[in-house]
Design an enzyme around this catalytic site. Structure first.
Site, short mmCIF file in Angstrom:
data_model
loop_
_atom_site.label_atom_id
_atom_site.label_comp_id
_atom_site.label_asym_id
_atom_site.label_seq_id
_atom_site.Cartn_x
_atom_site.Cartn_y
_atom_site.Cartn_z
N GLY A 1 0.84 -1.30 0.15
CA GLY A 1 0.22 -0.19 -0.02
C GLY A 1 0.74 1.35 0.01
N ASP B 1 3.23 4.59 -11.93
CA ASP B 1 2.58 5.64 -12.94
C ASP B 1 1.11 5.79 -12.62
OD1 ASP B 1 5.24 6.12 -13.45
OD2 ASP B 1 5.18 4.32 -15.05
#
Ligand code: RIB
Length: 304
Positions: free
Chosen positions: A222, A249
């Site tokens: 996470g 990205d």
């Protein structure tokens, strides 16, 4: 509708499927090779456009077949490429990516035309900075250009989001006023000039240097978000891992779209986690970014 500008790299990815990531001095045989559109800048722009945002890009490709294909990929995803120039003197950027069976990768980039995105090119497209709300930057174009764009964003009141990849130290005065910094763990260490393991301490340190919000991506673990005066961990959204290329990205692209649509930070981070999770479940970079309907299916409806 808010408008997002991406200033960054555009690469053709040569993806090699390898049994494992080669060690120093080792030769491995690839099982397959494929060509996929990539580049951290183009990946973030395409992610955001596929999620429904208005996106423009400033970047550079070579006057070659890869350049044409990469421009086409941006256009067909809905990115305004008015700021993307074709360079007659350098080839398109190429990234050589080894992907192992567990989806991990190692990447070597030959920058080509990306290395020629200079201050003069930014000036030729300066009017874009009067039209946009957010500007996304990475470090696959010259540092001098990144620094110039950050200053321009500050002067024009554009919210700058920096994904410091590949890792590079930046001048402390550039961190001042940055809206969001999104490093991964190793980039965070380079930015802080330390080999320490205390993530929270390092992230707070960047906050103290003037970054408004720091989000440290931790892959399958996470992320750690230091938002204003609060630090909190957010879980990753788990999907079967095929290829992690481009997940960082798409997280940045998704986060920006969420914020641009008015989501608060925790909601935008959750939204971005679904975008990144869906990305790792498919092969390649630009071949793996999800569309809005797919994200909303998992995220729980359209929050626009
Ligand atoms: O972040 C993934 C990207 O890094 C790839 O698409 C490759 O082009 C390199 O820029």
């Amino acid at each position: 509708m808010k408008h997002i500008l991406v200033v960054g790299s555009i690469n053709m990815d040569v993806v090699l499927e390898v049994p494992h990531i080669p060690a120093v001095g080792e030769t491995v045989l690839s099982k397959a090779q494929s060509l996929v559109g990539g580049g951290k800048g183009a990946n973030q722009a395409i992610t955001a456009a596929r999620l429904g945002a208005k996106v423009s890009m400033i970047g550079r490709v070579g006057a070659d077949t890869y350049g044409q294909q990469l421009l086409e990929s941006l256009k067909s995803s809905g990115v305004n490429v008015q700021g993307v120039e074709v360079d007659g003197q350098a080839p398109s950027g190429v990234a050589y990516i080894c992907v192992s069976p567990d989806g991990e990768n190692s990447i070597v980039v030959n920058s080509g035309a990306n290395g020629r995105v200079d201050v003069a090119q930014i000036d030729r497209h300066k009017e874009l900075f009067d039209q946009v709300d957010y500007c996304l930057l990475q470090m696959e174009i010259p540092l001098e250009t990144v620094e110039y764009v950050l200053k321009l964003c500050r002067a024009k009141g554009v919210k700058a989001i920096l994904n410091p990849a590949p890792a590079h130290q930046v001048a402390p005065e550039l961190l001042e006023g940055l809206y969001i910094l999104v490093p991964n763990e190793s980039e965070l260490k380079v930015l802080c000039g330390t080999s320490g393991r205390e993530l929270e301490k390092m992230a707070w340190n960047l906050r103290e240097q003037g970054v408004e919000n720091v989000i440290v991506t931790l892959g399958g673990e996470g992320c750690l978000a230091v938002l204003g005066n609060k630090a909190e961990y957010y879980p990753a959204q788990k999907f079967p891992v095929v290829d992690t290329t481009g997940a960082g990205d798409s997280f940045v692209g998704g986060l920006t779209v969420g914020l641009a649509e008015g989501m608060d930070f925790p909601t935008a981070i959750r939204f971005a986690s679904f975008v990144a999770g869906l990305t790792v479940s498919k092969a390649g970079a630009q071949t793996s970014f999800p569309d809005r309907a797919t994200v909303d299916h998992y995220f729980g409806g359209d929050h626009r």
